[in-house]
Write a protein that holds these residues in place. Structure first.
Motif, PDB file in Angstrom:
ATOM      1  N   LEU A  11       0.523  -1.241  -0.152  1.00 38.79           N
ATOM      2  CA  LEU A  11       0.099   0.042  -0.157  1.00 38.79           C
ATOM      3  C   LEU A  11       1.547   1.140  -0.464  1.00 38.79           C
ATOM      4  O   LEU A  11       1.531   1.044   0.663  1.00 38.79           O
ATOM      5  CB  LEU A  11      -0.862   0.391   0.994  1.00 38.79           C
ATOM      6  CG  LEU A  11      -1.910  -1.297   1.642  1.00 38.79           C
ATOM      7  CD1 LEU A  11      -2.652  -1.215   3.071  1.00 38.79           C
ATOM      8  CD2 LEU A  11      -2.816  -0.866   0.166  1.00 38.79           C
ATOM      9  N   HIS A  12       0.481   2.189  -0.491  1.00 40.72           N
ATOM     10  CA  HIS A  12       1.622   3.491  -0.822  1.00 40.72           C
ATOM     11  C   HIS A  12       0.121   4.662  -0.371  1.00 40.72           C
ATOM     12  O   HIS A  12      -0.628   4.411  -0.578  1.00 40.72           O
ATOM     13  CB  HIS A  12       2.284   3.982  -2.198  1.00 40.72           C
ATOM     14  CG  HIS A  12       1.338   4.229  -2.982  1.00 40.72           C
ATOM     15  ND1 HIS A  12       0.814   2.651  -4.130  1.00 40.72           N
ATOM     16  CD2 HIS A  12       1.103   5.537  -3.171  1.00 40.72           C
ATOM     17  CE1 HIS A  12       0.393   3.408  -4.716  1.00 40.72           C
ATOM     18  NE2 HIS A  12      -0.043   5.089  -4.473  1.00 40.72           N
ATOM     19  N   ASN A  13       0.856   5.804   0.432  1.00 43.03           N
ATOM     20  CA  ASN A  13      -0.222   6.450   0.953  1.00 43.03           C
ATOM     21  C   ASN A  13      -0.163   7.346  -0.336  1.00 43.03           C
ATOM     22  O   ASN A  13       0.741   8.345  -0.730  1.00 43.03           O
ATOM     23  CB  ASN A  13       0.206   7.194   1.959  1.00 43.03           C
ATOM     24  CG  ASN A  13       0.141   8.328   2.496  1.00 43.03           C
ATOM     25  OD1 ASN A  13      -0.808   8.835   2.507  1.00 43.03           O
ATOM     26  ND2 ASN A  13       0.819   8.971   3.531  1.00 43.03           N
ATOM     27  N   LEU A  14      -1.965   8.140  -0.533  1.00 41.77           N
ATOM     28  CA  LEU A  14      -1.787   8.443  -1.543  1.00 41.77           C
ATOM     29  C   LEU A  14      -2.316  10.000  -1.065  1.00 41.77           C
ATOM     30  O   LEU A  14      -1.861  10.908  -2.072  1.00 41.77           O
ATOM     31  CB  LEU A  14      -3.788   8.455  -1.520  1.00 41.77           C
ATOM     32  CG  LEU A  14      -4.344   7.887  -2.013  1.00 41.77           C
ATOM     33  CD1 LEU A  14      -6.210   7.452  -2.784  1.00 41.77           C
ATOM     34  CD2 LEU A  14      -3.676   7.271  -3.723  1.00 41.77           C
ATOM     35  N   LEU A  15      -1.395  10.716   0.157  1.00 39.26           N
ATOM     36  CA  LEU A  15      -1.401  11.542   0.605  1.00 39.26           C
ATOM     37  C   LEU A  15      -0.150  12.066   0.821  1.00 39.26           C
ATOM     38  O   LEU A  15       1.043  11.517   1.207  1.00 39.26           O
ATOM     39  CB  LEU A  15      -1.697  11.940   1.885  1.00 39.26           C
ATOM     40  CG  LEU A  15      -4.249  12.096   2.147  1.00 39.26           C
ATOM     41  CD1 LEU A  15      -3.801  12.408   3.535  1.00 39.26           C
ATOM     42  CD2 LEU A  15      -4.248  13.214   1.113  1.00 39.26           C
ATOM     43  N   PRO A  16       0.321  13.426  -0.077  1.00 41.09           N
ATOM     44  CA  PRO A  16       1.878  13.821  -0.096  1.00 41.09           C
ATOM     45  C   PRO A  16       2.804  14.138   0.990  1.00 41.09           C
ATOM     46  O   PRO A  16       3.386  14.258   1.517  1.00 41.09           O
ATOM     47  CB  PRO A  16       1.540  14.934  -1.114  1.00 41.09           C
ATOM     48  CG  PRO A  16       0.737  15.380  -1.449  1.00 41.09           C
ATOM     49  CD  PRO A  16      -0.415  14.103  -0.846  1.00 41.09           C
ATOM     50  N   TYR A  17       1.582  14.566   1.931  1.00 43.83           N
ATOM     51  CA  TYR A  17       2.117  15.055   3.140  1.00 43.83           C
ATOM     52  C   TYR A  17       0.799  15.341   4.825  1.00 43.83           C
ATOM     53  O   TYR A  17       0.190  15.508   3.857  1.00 43.83           O
ATOM     54  CB  TYR A  17       3.249  16.442   3.405  1.00 43.83           C
ATOM     55  CG  TYR A  17       2.414  16.874   2.262  1.00 43.83           C
ATOM     56  CD1 TYR A  17       1.549  18.370   2.933  1.00 43.83           C
ATOM     57  CD2 TYR A  17       2.368  18.139   0.822  1.00 43.83           C
ATOM     58  CE1 TYR A  17       0.558  18.949   1.782  1.00 43.83           C
ATOM     59  CE2 TYR A  17       2.057  18.674   0.140  1.00 43.83           C
ATOM     60  CZ  TYR A  17       0.982  18.939   1.217  1.00 43.83           C
ATOM     61  OH  TYR A  17      -0.242  20.428   0.187  1.00 43.83           O
ATOM     62  N   ASP A  18       1.083  15.745   5.695  1.00 44.07           N
ATOM     63  CA  ASP A  18       0.211  15.774   6.167  1.00 44.07           C
ATOM     64  C   ASP A  18      -0.752  14.500   7.059  1.00 44.07           C
ATOM     65  O   ASP A  18      -2.466  15.448   7.045  1.00 44.07           O
ATOM     66  CB  ASP A  18      -0.776  16.641   6.010  1.00 44.07           C
ATOM     67  CG  ASP A  18       0.386  18.494   6.642  1.00 44.07           C
ATOM     68  OD1 ASP A  18       1.420  17.528   7.612  1.00 44.07           O
ATOM     69  OD2 ASP A  18       0.259  19.555   6.334  1.00 44.07           O
ATOM     70  N   GLY A  19      -0.615  12.985   6.816  1.00 45.00           N
ATOM     71  CA  GLY A  19      -1.728  12.561   6.766  1.00 45.00           C
ATOM     72  C   GLY A  19      -1.518  11.332   6.046  1.00 45.00           C
ATOM     73  O   GLY A  19      -0.610  11.266   5.393  1.00 45.00           O
ATOM     74  N   THR A  20      -2.450   9.840   6.278  1.00 42.25           N
ATOM     75  CA  THR A  20      -2.712   8.586   5.410  1.00 42.25           C
ATOM     76  C   THR A  20      -3.686   8.727   5.334  1.00 42.25           C
ATOM     77  O   THR A  20      -4.347   8.267   6.360  1.00 42.25           O
ATOM     78  CB  THR A  20      -1.566   7.567   6.443  1.00 42.25           C
ATOM     79  OG1 THR A  20      -0.422   8.498   7.667  1.00 42.25           O
ATOM     80  CG2 THR A  20      -1.483   6.315   6.432  1.00 42.25           C
TER      81      THR A  20
END
Ligand code: AKG
Ligand code: FE2
Length: 204
Positions: A11-20
């Motif tokens: 799984l990879h985080n869809l958000l670039p920063y400040d959250g998951t």
């Protein structure tokens, strides 16, 4: 599992920063999703959502329902609701979502959008009764709809398509820094059901 398979399923985080935000893709196949969708349409105690906005009592076209492990009272948009006890299907879905996401949940808000004219405006799910930075798992059935995130300060946007039988989880600082919405669309004319599994803090 070899490294290639492992990388592909990681799984990879869809958000670039400040959250998951993790998108798991389809956790139920087409046939099973259709069966779940039909059961939810029939079994759930769907009600028009009420809210008090600018002091006015309004009813939304979208229908909602709230279920949980306890008869929690939950207040949002100034209306207090009491959770209904899990149905066997909701308990089964909750357990599958817990297994997939490695988190636990004690309540679920369900939304029924009759067609693309119904959606949900930009918001974050940071009600005071919700566990701070607790995971929120979102299961979708029926029509595919776009879903979008917008950063509260930078306005950076991320969007994706939520298909029938798919699972998405928002966790960490996501609700603090990002809004999300289900944009209305003229391209969808069939219903969709969304379930968001959440953790309510019991304050005694
Ligand atoms: O319908 C959706 O995918 C989102 C619903 C949502 O954001 C909510 O219930 O808080
Ligand atoms: Fe939400």
């Amino acid at each position: 599992m070899d490294l290639f398979t492992d990388l592909n399923t990681a799984l990879h985080n869809l958000l670039p920063y400040d959250g998951t935000v993790f998108y798991y893709g389809l956790v139920y196949d087409t046939l099973k999703s259709e069966e779940i969708f039909q059961t939810l349409l029939i079994e759930i105690e769907w009600k028009n959502d009420e809210a008090i906005i600018f002091g006015k009592h309004i009813q939304t076209k979208r229908k909602v329902a709230w279920y949980g492990s306890h008869p929690f009272e939950y207040t949002y948009s100034k209306i207090t609701k009491k959770a209904l006890p899990w149905t066997p299907l909701l308990l089964e879905l909750k357990e599958e979502v817990e297994r997939q996401t490695g988190e636990t949940y004690n309540s679920c808000l369900l939304n029924l959008y009759h067609d693309g004219s119904e959606g949900m405006a930009w918001h974050s799910d940071g009600e005071k009764d919700l566990k701070k930075n607790g995971a929120i798992a979102s299961l979708s059935f029926g029509a595919s709809r776009n879903f979008a995130f917008k950063h509260k300060k930078t306005s950076d946007k991320i969007s994706l398509l939520l298909n029938s039988g798919s699972l998405l989880v928002m966790k960490g600082e996501t609700q603090t820094h990002w809004l999300h919405r289900l944009p209305p669309t003229t391209r969808v004319n069939s219903p969709r059901v969304n379930l968001t599994f959440r953790t309510i803090e019991l304050n005694d």
